[in-house]
Design an enzyme around this catalytic site. Structure first.
Site, PDB file in Angstrom:
ATOM      1  N   GLU A   1      -4.703  -2.612   4.727  1.00  0.00           N
ATOM      2  CA  GLU A   1      -4.324  -3.152   6.039  1.00  0.00           C
ATOM      3  C   GLU A   1      -5.457  -3.913   6.720  1.00  0.00           C
ATOM      4  OE1 GLU A   1      -3.753  -0.209   4.840  1.00  0.00           O
ATOM      5  OE2 GLU A   1      -1.916   0.717   5.556  1.00  0.00           O
TER       6      GLU A   1
ATOM      7  N   THR B   1       0.857  -1.177   0.000  1.00  0.00           N
ATOM      8  CA  THR B   1       0.000   0.000   0.000  1.00  0.00           C
ATOM      9  C   THR B   1       0.898   1.233   0.000  1.00  0.00           C
ATOM     10  OG1 THR B   1      -1.788   1.102   1.181  1.00  0.00           O
ATOM     11  CG2 THR B   1      -0.144   0.019   2.542  1.00  0.00           C
TER      12      THR B   1
ATOM     13  N   LYS C   1      -6.508  10.064  -3.592  1.00  0.00           N
ATOM     14  CA  LYS C   1      -7.030   8.816  -4.155  1.00  0.00           C
ATOM     15  C   LYS C   1      -7.731   9.101  -5.472  1.00  0.00           C
ATOM     16  CE  LYS C   1      -8.208   4.425  -2.539  1.00  0.00           C
ATOM     17  NZ  LYS C   1      -8.784   3.561  -1.554  1.00  0.00           N
TER      18      LYS C   1
ATOM     19  N   TRP D   1      -3.772   5.222  -5.333  1.00  0.00           N
ATOM     20  CA  TRP D   1      -3.138   6.267  -4.553  1.00  0.00           C
ATOM     21  C   TRP D   1      -2.099   7.062  -5.323  1.00  0.00           C
ATOM     22  CZ3 TRP D   1      -5.528   7.753  -0.572  1.00  0.00           C
ATOM     23  CH2 TRP D   1      -6.152   6.856   0.293  1.00  0.00           C
TER      24      TRP D   1
HETATM   25  P1  AMP Z   1      -6.400   1.350   0.289  1.00  0.00           P
HETATM   26  O1  AMP Z   1      -5.456   0.906   1.339  1.00  0.00           O
HETATM   27  O2  AMP Z   1      -5.729   1.701  -0.996  1.00  0.00           O
HETATM   28  O3  AMP Z   1      -7.487   0.358   0.077  1.00  0.00           O
HETATM   29  O4  AMP Z   1      -7.087   2.706   0.778  1.00  0.00           O
HETATM   30  C1  AMP Z   1      -7.728   2.838   2.021  1.00  0.00           C
HETATM   31  C2  AMP Z   1      -8.225   4.243   2.223  1.00  0.00           C
HETATM   32  O5  AMP Z   1      -9.202   4.577   1.224  1.00  0.00           O
HETATM   33  C3  AMP Z   1      -8.921   4.514   3.533  1.00  0.00           C
HETATM   34  O6  AMP Z   1      -8.028   4.725   4.596  1.00  0.00           O
HETATM   35  C4  AMP Z   1      -9.705   5.771   3.189  1.00  0.00           C
HETATM   36  O7  AMP Z   1      -8.895   6.927   3.233  1.00  0.00           O
HETATM   37  C5  AMP Z   1     -10.132   5.505   1.754  1.00  0.00           C
HETATM   38  N1  AMP Z   1     -11.460   4.877   1.776  1.00  0.00           N
HETATM   39  C6  AMP Z   1     -11.748   3.563   1.691  1.00  0.00           C
HETATM   40  N2  AMP Z   1     -13.073   3.348   1.758  1.00  0.00           N
HETATM   41  C7  AMP Z   1     -13.649   4.551   1.895  1.00  0.00           C
HETATM   42  C8  AMP Z   1     -15.007   5.003   2.020  1.00  0.00           C
HETATM   43  N3  AMP Z   1     -16.034   4.154   1.993  1.00  0.00           N
HETATM   44  N4  AMP Z   1     -15.217   6.331   2.155  1.00  0.00           N
HETATM   45  C9  AMP Z   1     -14.191   7.217   2.171  1.00  0.00           C
HETATM   46  N5  AMP Z   1     -12.891   6.848   2.061  1.00  0.00           N
HETATM   47  C10 AMP Z   1     -12.616   5.544   1.920  1.00  0.00           C
END
Ligand code: AMP
Length: 546
Positions: free
Chosen positions: A328, A185, A438, A443
């Site tokens: 995570e 990540t 995002k 990312w």
């Molecule tokens: P990743 O590790 O790439 O899956 O990204 C995780 C991050 O995506 C989280 O810590 C949030 O900042 C963002 N994220 C994931 N789901 C949501 C959601 N339903 N609403 C807003 N942000 C989200």
């Protein structure tokens, strides 16, 4: 304490393969693409065992990482099963990352062998060919006529499988805490960080997804994970489909909106999951009659845009639902749902509620905590940092830097999201403290982008923020202060980035400023910048990589 007398059976992935083969041998794995393929679990399972023998024949050591650069496909599913079930670690890699990040990730995981879809090979070959660690590159022919390099390290997947017999897998994975898979990540600073899932966490997570208040997956479903299999095990959906016996429909390299729309309709898909950019692009291509089978559309990884959800409701009769999670966290921690307490809500209010992250899935706990470490009241209004705990949540990062700062003394994961929780346990995301943008579900590290911009001697300082974007969810805006007296244009900044970062990282908007506002402690006041630039409309035309 008196001990229970139940069987002590480990929660491991070979049990999923056995279940899919024995109980659902007739159910299908369908892969889209130029030539669509259909295989039953009865046909897939022997291939999984032969693949495990291929890994033995190649001399891949126990516990070694096996990298994959692949679309969502049957062969990727075979790797999902064969690699962990034979005692190795499945390392899925996002081929859209910048070359330097891919090199870092492959080296950091010490991938021994990598499996690559032929259509992705041109991106990956120059990177893995230069790696000292990678001993073999196994090509999976997914169509197209990409020329193959003449190199003895290059092997053919189908040929290797043909050389093996269908015999039981030699290794018995009996430790449920053994590592099963690895996914990197983007960190807020520095290099990507590895999240190492165990057999136990993957099996538990696959069961969680079946819950009636989670995704309610069952044998009658046709599940189409559009979320990539290189990202958090495609939310665990392939494993969940094996648990419940649902048909699995995978897009393969056919990820264009019209191809996806046709795939969903052709196979009467009932459940699908993707990030909002995908759902936005898909909508104009959806034939409402064709997708009448869809009962649940999960839109995760970011916020749900209510106007988009409303458009889905109008077009096909169901709104988008939301889920919150991170790499995570396996990833699903909360899913949106309506409870008995919501029966009086209007249709609009119900749709809006389904567009919020919802409440925690079983076994998983959430809390919001103030800057000074005090748990905030569950009143739906008091924000704090979202922290999560449970058997499907990471306890440390892989490698030398375990990321201790990301975990609290009592073992909860600090998510870097700012959220509120209400009295029913419903979560709302308010902001992010981590400096990441995002875009299209993937990312962009603002810190890395800032460093790349500041490598230009004409730039004095640069701060990158994410602003809401109707198409990509968020896009980066670069706030750049030129060195006094130097003539610097917006195009100069973009041009400078051209060879330094992935093309989709390059901001469409570059704001040239006299200075960057700072907080009381001298840090860049990114909240202030977000406030300043969030509402100004600017076209975002740059393509996300495909
Ligand atoms: P990743 O590790 O790439 O899956 O990204 C995780 C991050 O995506 C989280 O810590 C949030 O900042 C963002 N994220 C994931 N789901 C949501 C959601 N339903 N609403 C807003 N942000 C989200």
């Amino acid at each position: 304490m008196m001990r229970g007398l139940m069987q002590d059976r480990p929660l491991t992935l070979p049990s999923l393969l056995a279940r899919a083969e024995r109980s659902f041998g007739h159910k299908r794995v369908i892969t889209g693409g130029a030539t669509e393929t259909v295989a039953t679990w009865a046909e897939v399972a022997p291939r999984v065992r032969r693949l495990a023998h291929v890994l033995d024949a190649l001399g891949v050591p126990a516990g070694a990482c096996v990298g994959t650069f692949a679309w969502n496909s049957q062969r990727h599913v075979e790797l999902y099963l064969a690699v962990p079930s034979s005692g190795r670690v499945l390392h899925t890699i996002n081929h859209r990352l910048h070359a330097d990040q891919i090199r870092f990730i492959v080296d950091d995981a010490a991938d021994d062998v990598v499996f690559v879809d032929r259509t992705i090979l041109p991106v990956v070959w120059p990177l893995v060919a230069s790696s000292e660690r990678v001993r073999h590159v196994v090509v999976m022919d997914d169509g197209g006529d990409v020329p193959l390099p003449d190199d003895p390290r290059l092997l053919d997947y189908e040929q290797l499988l043909a050389e093996q017999e269908d015999r039981p897998i030699a290794v018995a994975v009996d430790d449920e805490d053994a590592a099963a898979s690895l996914c990197y990540t983007s960190g807020t600073t520095g290099n990507p960080k590895g999240v190492l899932y165990s057999h136990r966490s993957v099996v538990l997570h696959s069961l969680l997804l079946l819950g009636a208040d989670v995704f309610a997956l069952s044998e009658g479903d046709v599940v189409a994970p559009v979320v990539p299999m290189f990202h958090v095990n495609a939310w665990g959906l392939p494993y969940a489909a094996m648990q419940c016996g649902a048909d699995l429909v995978l897009p393969g390299p056919a990820t264009a909106p019209e191809e996806l729309a046709s795939l969903l309709a052709r196979h009467r898909v009932t459940f699908s999951a993707a990030v909002s950019t995908v759902w936005r692009d898909l909508l104009p291509h959806l034939d409402p009659a064709g997708v009448g089978s869809l009962r649940h559309i999960a839109c995760g990884g970011g916020a749900v845009d209510d106007a988009l959800s409303q458009a889905y409701e109008a077009a096909i009769g169901i709104p988008l639902t939301n889920a919150w999670g991170m790499t995570e966290t396996s990833p699903v921690v909360t899913t949106s749902r309506l409870s008995t307490s919501h029966t009086g809500l209007s249709a609009d209010a119900r749709r809006r509620l389904l567009g919020t992250p919802g409440a925690a899935v079983p076994l998983t706990e959430i809390r919001v905590v103030s800057d000074d470490g005090v748990e905030q009241p569950r009143d739906g209004t008091t924000p704090g940092e979202l922290q999560v705990a449970g058997p499907t949540i990471a306890s440390a990062y892989f490698g030398a830097d375990a990321g201790a700062a990301s975990f609290t003394p009592d073992g909860w994961l600090r998510t870097g999201d700012v959220a509120t929780i209400d009295d029913l346990g419903y979560l709302r995301i308010v902001d992010r403290t981590k400096d990441l943008v995002k875009s299209g579900g993937e990312w962009i590290s603002s810190v890395e982008l800032e460093n790349a911009i500041m490598a230009d001697p004409r730039v004095r300082e640069a701060a990158v923020i994410g602003v809401a974007d109707p198409r990509w969810g968020e896009r980066p805006v670069a706030c750049v202060v030129p060195v006094p007296g130097v003539d610097l244009t917006v195009d100069d900044v973009r041009e400078h980035l051209r060879d330094r970062v992935a093309s989709w990282w390059i901001p469409e908007r570059v704001e040239l400023l006299g200075e960057i506002p700072r907080t009381a402690t001298g840090k860049w006041a990114k909240q202030e910048l977000r406030r300043q630039f969030a509402r100004e409309d600017a076209p975002t035309t740059s393509p996300q990589p495909s």
